[in-house]
Design a protein around this motif. Structure first.
Motif, mmCIF file in Angstrom:
data_model
loop_
_atom_site.group_PDB
_atom_site.id
_atom_site.type_symbol
_atom_site.label_atom_id
_atom_site.label_comp_id
_atom_site.label_asym_id
_atom_site.label_seq_id
_atom_site.Cartn_x
_atom_site.Cartn_y
_atom_site.Cartn_z
ATOM 1 N N LYS A 206 0.792 -1.072 -0.075
ATOM 2 C CA LYS A 206 0.127 -0.016 -0.065
ATOM 3 C C LYS A 206 0.853 1.178 -0.209
ATOM 4 C CE LYS A 206 -3.790 -1.976 2.474
ATOM 5 N NZ LYS A 206 -4.682 -1.860 3.603
ATOM 6 N N ALA A 207 0.363 2.287 -0.269
ATOM 7 C CA ALA A 207 1.041 3.429 -0.395
ATOM 8 C C ALA A 207 0.204 4.488 0.362
ATOM 9 C CB ALA A 207 1.279 3.995 -1.619
ATOM 10 N N SER A 208 1.005 5.693 0.811
ATOM 11 C CA SER A 208 0.142 6.796 1.249
ATOM 12 C C SER A 208 0.994 8.013 0.916
ATOM 13 C CB SER A 208 0.402 6.613 2.866
ATOM 14 O OG SER A 208 -0.425 7.837 3.415
ATOM 15 N N ARG A 209 0.406 9.192 0.517
ATOM 16 C CA ARG A 209 0.947 10.394 0.192
ATOM 17 C C ARG A 209 0.045 11.542 1.048
ATOM 18 N NH1 ARG A 209 3.084 12.823 -4.801
ATOM 19 N NH2 ARG A 209 4.295 14.733 -4.222
ATOM 20 N N PRO A 210 0.696 11.727 2.024
ATOM 21 C CA PRO A 210 0.028 12.914 2.898
ATOM 22 C C PRO A 210 0.258 14.171 2.689
ATOM 23 C CG PRO A 210 2.004 11.742 4.332
ATOM 24 C CD PRO A 210 1.940 11.069 2.852
ATOM 25 N N SER A 211 1.398 14.326 1.922
ATOM 26 C CA SER A 211 1.892 15.624 1.636
ATOM 27 C C SER A 211 2.797 15.640 0.313
ATOM 28 C CB SER A 211 2.574 16.422 3.047
ATOM 29 O OG SER A 211 3.781 15.624 3.101
ATOM 30 N N GLN A 212 2.831 16.940 -0.043
ATOM 31 C CA GLN A 212 3.625 17.046 -1.416
ATOM 32 C C GLN A 212 5.048 16.455 -0.932
ATOM 33 O OE1 GLN A 212 2.905 18.160 -4.372
ATOM 34 N NE2 GLN A 212 4.548 19.259 -5.205
#
Lengths: 114, 114
Positions: free
Chosen positions: B65-71
């Motif tokens: 899984k992946a997560s992109r909480p910010s730039q």
């Protein structure tokens, strides 16, 4: 689907010789092509790219590559080769659209003997 | 200069455990990518992101899984790690832009799952 083929898993040559690493690609649209180099134990570093225009592109570290649409190739060249050029070289193709995905070949391990 | 950092640089995990690999970029690039590198396969794309809050499946997303909480930050998550996920993982950032900016790679994380 796009693909990149680097037919030579390993290339060995003597310092001072000319090097040419082969790369062929399969892609239905206009390709954007890249070469990266990976020194032992390190990450990938950008060498050069072909986007459009001149079919011979020059990059860092004295490398250049020639894009040939006729046979779908993008071979990397340098003359003369130096022992410090010993590394693994990856050819990559960018697929279309906005996602800017790179598809890599399996790489060619170059050994330059002094 | 463009910079992509990864943590940890080395990780040993147990089968069935949860692993999180972190990536930070200071390039202000919209796109970020996770690859794994295995002998004989080159680099293969696992997940990527167009920007904060977005994640997309790459070519081999199963088990990740992946997560992109910010730039700046992009994480890769292995909920139930397996020995087949032993590999070297690279994070990269990139953008299209007018010059078709190449991808910049982090130093890599060596993951061993026992």
């Amino acid at each position: 689907a796009q693909s990149v083929d680097q037919p030579d898993a390993h290339v060995t040559l003597s310092e001072g010789a000319s090097l040419e690493l082969r790369c062929s690609y399969s892609y239905s649209a206009a390709p954007y092509l890249f070469w990266y180099v990976q020194y032992p134990g390190q990450s990938l570093q950008f060498l050069l790219k072909y986007i459009t225009g001149d079919t011979v592109v020059k990059g860092t570290k004295g490398f250049e590559a020639e894009f040939r649409k006729s046979n779908s190739s993008f071979n990397l060249k340098k003359s003369p080769a130096h022992w410090s050029d010993s590394a693994k070289y990856f050819c990559a193709l960018v697929s279309g659209g906005s996602n800017y995905k790179l598809t890599f070949g399996k790489g060619t391990l170059l050994t330059v003997t002094p | 200069e463009a910079a992509v950092t990864q943590s940890p640089r080395n990780k040993v995990a147990v089968t069935g455990g949860k692993v999180t690999l972190s990536c930070n970029q200071t390039n202000n690039h919209n796109n970020m990518y996770w690859y794994r590198q295995d002998t004989g396969h080159g680099l293969r794309l696992i997940h990527y992101s167009y920007g904060a809050g977005s994640t997309e499946k790459g070519d081999i997303p199963d088990g990740y899984k992946a997560s992109r909480p910010s730039q700046e930050n992009f994480s890769l998550i292995l909920e139930l790690a397996t020995p087949s996920q032993t590999s070297v993982y690279f994070c990269a950032s990139g953008d299209l832009g007018g010059r078709f900016v190449e991808q910049y790679f982090g130093p890599g994380t060596r993951l061993t799952v026992l």
